[in-house]
Design a protein around this motif. Sequence first.
Motif, PDB file in Angstrom:
ATOM      1  N   LEU A 106      90.794  46.288  62.029  1.00  0.00           N
ATOM      2  CA  LEU A 106      89.969  45.595  61.694  1.00  0.00           C
ATOM      3  C   LEU A 106      88.603  46.021  62.190  1.00  0.00           C
ATOM      4  O   LEU A 106      88.631  46.463  63.554  1.00  0.00           O
ATOM      5  CB  LEU A 106      90.166  44.096  62.191  1.00  0.00           C
ATOM      6  N   TYR A 107      87.384  46.374  61.665  1.00  0.00           N
ATOM      7  CA  TYR A 107      86.206  46.818  62.187  1.00  0.00           C
ATOM      8  C   TYR A 107      84.969  46.113  61.624  1.00  0.00           C
ATOM      9  O   TYR A 107      85.090  45.403  60.849  1.00  0.00           O
ATOM     10  CB  TYR A 107      86.295  48.342  62.082  1.00  0.00           C
ATOM     11  N   GLY A 108      83.976  46.659  61.998  1.00  0.00           N
ATOM     12  CA  GLY A 108      82.518  46.052  61.499  1.00  0.00           C
ATOM     13  C   GLY A 108      82.060  45.059  62.225  1.00  0.00           C
ATOM     14  O   GLY A 108      82.757  44.511  63.306  1.00  0.00           O
ATOM     15  N   GLY A 109      80.972  44.359  61.756  1.00  0.00           N
ATOM     16  CA  GLY A 109      80.594  43.100  62.581  1.00  0.00           C
ATOM     17  C   GLY A 109      79.977  43.417  63.904  1.00  0.00           C
ATOM     18  O   GLY A 109      79.806  42.410  64.931  1.00  0.00           O
ATOM     19  N   GLY A 110      79.555  44.698  64.178  1.00  0.00           N
ATOM     20  CA  GLY A 110      79.166  45.009  65.423  1.00  0.00           C
ATOM     21  C   GLY A 110      80.150  44.895  66.695  1.00  0.00           C
ATOM     22  O   GLY A 110      79.661  44.975  67.669  1.00  0.00           O
ATOM     23  N   LYS A 111      81.295  44.976  66.496  1.00  0.00           N
ATOM     24  CA  LYS A 111      82.351  44.847  67.606  1.00  0.00           C
ATOM     25  C   LYS A 111      83.282  46.092  67.061  1.00  0.00           C
ATOM     26  O   LYS A 111      83.245  46.568  66.175  1.00  0.00           O
ATOM     27  CB  LYS A 111      83.245  43.500  67.142  1.00  0.00           C
ATOM     28  N   ALA A 112      83.931  46.317  68.759  1.00  0.00           N
ATOM     29  CA  ALA A 112      84.968  47.365  68.301  1.00  0.00           C
ATOM     30  C   ALA A 112      86.064  47.319  67.619  1.00  0.00           C
ATOM     31  O   ALA A 112      86.401  45.972  67.180  1.00  0.00           O
ATOM     32  CB  ALA A 112      85.518  47.406  69.964  1.00  0.00           C
ATOM     33  N   PRO A 113      86.435  48.134  67.061  1.00  0.00           N
ATOM     34  CA  PRO A 113      87.663  48.179  66.032  1.00  0.00           C
ATOM     35  C   PRO A 113      88.882  47.770  66.744  1.00  0.00           C
ATOM     36  O   PRO A 113      89.101  47.999  67.767  1.00  0.00           O
ATOM     37  CB  PRO A 113      87.983  49.598  65.703  1.00  0.00           C
ATOM     38  N   VAL A 114      89.617  46.820  66.016  1.00  0.00           N
ATOM     39  CA  VAL A 114      90.865  46.195  66.648  1.00  0.00           C
ATOM     40  C   VAL A 114      92.221  46.634  65.839  1.00  0.00           C
ATOM     41  O   VAL A 114      92.045  46.496  64.530  1.00  0.00           O
ATOM     42  CB  VAL A 114      90.872  44.769  66.779  1.00  0.00           C
ATOM     43  N   ASN A 115      93.135  47.346  66.344  1.00  0.00           N
ATOM     44  CA  ASN A 115      94.527  47.481  65.784  1.00  0.00           C
ATOM     45  C   ASN A 115      95.453  46.371  65.518  1.00  0.00           C
ATOM     46  O   ASN A 115      95.616  45.533  66.446  1.00  0.00           O
ATOM     47  CB  ASN A 115      95.336  48.436  66.350  1.00  0.00           C
ATOM     48  N   ILE A 116      95.504  46.014  64.059  1.00  0.00           N
ATOM     49  CA  ILE A 116      96.293  44.726  63.806  1.00  0.00           C
ATOM     50  C   ILE A 116      97.490  45.151  62.930  1.00  0.00           C
ATOM     51  O   ILE A 116      97.768  46.166  62.648  1.00  0.00           O
ATOM     52  CB  ILE A 116      95.278  43.727  62.885  1.00  0.00           C
ATOM     53  N   ALA A 117      98.270  44.118  62.617  1.00  0.00           N
ATOM     54  CA  ALA A 117      99.446  44.279  61.871  1.00  0.00           C
ATOM     55  C   ALA A 117      99.618  42.788  61.343  1.00  0.00           C
ATOM     56  O   ALA A 117      99.326  41.848  61.643  1.00  0.00           O
ATOM     57  CB  ALA A 117     100.686  44.594  62.668  1.00  0.00           C
ATOM     58  N   VAL A 118     100.282  43.189  59.881  1.00  0.00           N
ATOM     59  CA  VAL A 118     100.675  41.969  59.080  1.00  0.00           C
ATOM     60  C   VAL A 118     101.841  42.101  58.661  1.00  0.00           C
ATOM     61  O   VAL A 118     102.274  43.232  58.239  1.00  0.00           O
ATOM     62  CB  VAL A 118      99.762  41.763  57.961  1.00  0.00           C
ATOM     63  N   LYS A 119     102.814  41.159  58.641  1.00  0.00           N
ATOM     64  CA  LYS A 119     104.253  41.103  58.161  1.00  0.00           C
ATOM     65  C   LYS A 119     104.256  41.509  56.747  1.00  0.00           C
ATOM     66  O   LYS A 119     103.397  41.454  55.828  1.00  0.00           O
ATOM     67  CB  LYS A 119     105.013  39.614  57.994  1.00  0.00           C
ATOM     68  N   ALA A 120     104.955  42.567  56.455  1.00  0.00           N
ATOM     69  CA  ALA A 120     105.018  43.508  55.245  1.00  0.00           C
ATOM     70  C   ALA A 120     105.175  42.307  54.131  1.00  0.00           C
ATOM     71  O   ALA A 120     104.546  42.894  53.153  1.00  0.00           O
ATOM     72  CB  ALA A 120     106.098  44.522  55.388  1.00  0.00           C
ATOM     73  N   ASN A 121     106.166  41.655  53.996  1.00  0.00           N
ATOM     74  CA  ASN A 121     106.186  40.631  52.928  1.00  0.00           C
ATOM     75  C   ASN A 121     105.077  39.779  52.545  1.00  0.00           C
ATOM     76  O   ASN A 121     104.828  39.596  51.357  1.00  0.00           O
ATOM     77  CB  ASN A 121     107.557  39.801  52.761  1.00  0.00           C
ATOM     78  N   GLU A 122     104.315  39.469  53.595  1.00  0.00           N
ATOM     79  CA  GLU A 122     103.222  38.429  53.490  1.00  0.00           C
ATOM     80  C   GLU A 122     102.225  39.352  53.025  1.00  0.00           C
ATOM     81  O   GLU A 122     101.263  39.025  51.998  1.00  0.00           O
ATOM     82  CB  GLU A 122     102.588  37.831  54.700  1.00  0.00           C
ATOM     83  N   PHE A 123     101.784  40.577  53.376  1.00  0.00           N
ATOM     84  CA  PHE A 123     100.821  41.615  52.905  1.00  0.00           C
ATOM     85  C   PHE A 123     101.023  41.766  51.485  1.00  0.00           C
ATOM     86  O   PHE A 123     100.231  41.976  50.813  1.00  0.00           O
ATOM     87  CB  PHE A 123     100.665  42.644  54.029  1.00  0.00           C
ATOM     88  N   ARG A 124     102.384  42.192  51.048  1.00  0.00           N
ATOM     89  CA  ARG A 124     102.734  42.606  49.776  1.00  0.00           C
ATOM     90  C   ARG A 124     102.080  41.518  48.751  1.00  0.00           C
ATOM     91  O   ARG A 124     101.472  41.576  47.837  1.00  0.00           O
ATOM     92  CB  ARG A 124     104.095  43.218  49.263  1.00  0.00           C
ATOM     93  N   LYS A 125     102.598  40.146  49.240  1.00  0.00           N
ATOM     94  CA  LYS A 125     102.379  39.077  48.287  1.00  0.00           C
ATOM     95  C   LYS A 125     100.960  38.747  48.287  1.00  0.00           C
ATOM     96  O   LYS A 125     100.412  38.569  47.097  1.00  0.00           O
ATOM     97  CB  LYS A 125     102.977  37.865  48.997  1.00  0.00           C
ATOM     98  N   SER A 126     100.117  39.159  49.378  1.00  0.00           N
ATOM     99  CA  SER A 126      98.594  38.918  49.179  1.00  0.00           C
ATOM    100  C   SER A 126      98.152  40.123  48.094  1.00  0.00           C
ATOM    101  O   SER A 126      97.408  39.772  47.221  1.00  0.00           O
ATOM    102  CB  SER A 126      98.023  39.050  50.597  1.00  0.00           C
ATOM    103  N   LEU A 127      98.410  41.305  48.512  1.00  0.00           N
ATOM    104  CA  LEU A 127      98.051  42.465  47.679  1.00  0.00           C
ATOM    105  C   LEU A 127      98.394  42.235  46.310  1.00  0.00           C
ATOM    106  O   LEU A 127      97.283  42.452  45.481  1.00  0.00           O
ATOM    107  CB  LEU A 127      98.859  43.547  48.126  1.00  0.00           C
ATOM    108  N   TYR A 128      99.603  41.932  45.857  1.00  0.00           N
ATOM    109  CA  TYR A 128      99.871  41.710  44.351  1.00  0.00           C
ATOM    110  C   TYR A 128      99.190  40.610  43.733  1.00  0.00           C
ATOM    111  O   TYR A 128      99.310  40.323  42.521  1.00  0.00           O
ATOM    112  CB  TYR A 128     101.283  41.727  44.297  1.00  0.00           C
TER     113      TYR A 128
END
Length: 197
Positions: free
Chosen positions: A32-54
């Motif tokens: 997660l980056y931008g908005g004048g803030k430092a980048p943050v390393n994040i993670a999302v559950k793979a099944n939730e991410f695929r569902k959102s992506l598709y």
Amino acid sequence: MAEIILNVEVRDGAGTGNARATRRAGKVPGVLYGGGKAPVNIAVKANEFRKSLYTGKLLGHLVTLQYGEEKQSVIAKAVQFHPVTDEPVHFDLYRVDEHQLIKIEVPVHFKNHETSVGLKKGGTLEVIRHTVELACPADKIPEELVIDLAGHDIGDVIRISEVKLPEGVKPAMDRDFVIANVKASSAAQSDAGDTTA
């Protein structure tokens, strides 16, 4: 707010080893980056991410990022896929304010091919730009630009100035660029050459 909500967790480390460990745990790593803030390393559950992506509404759309009780508007800028399995392996999110002016690529589609005079005569549609970069508020990103081919004849050039853009949306480039044109097919040109010879 946006239709898609991504429930994220913050990753402790960065780098390839940490990303692999995140994937082994059944999650997709991201930044997660931008908005004048430092980048943050994040993670999302793979099944939730695929569902959102598709759903087709993740990339290039306003999405709500949720971390515990905290919510934030973001735009998914990029998703990387595994070359063999085609599974998402990494993603980048960009912080935005809902009304912030952003630049984003939007796909171009065409309608009424069958009523185009030039295409009926045997012409072909030459698409110069399959996407157009637009400047618009983050909450008013168009799904697509649809160009009506009805009435376009051979030799017609379709420019961005002909496209009716939603209110508050304008091209990111300050010039009247070409999106497509209707041109004579090579078969039609050779037929015309035969008749003049």
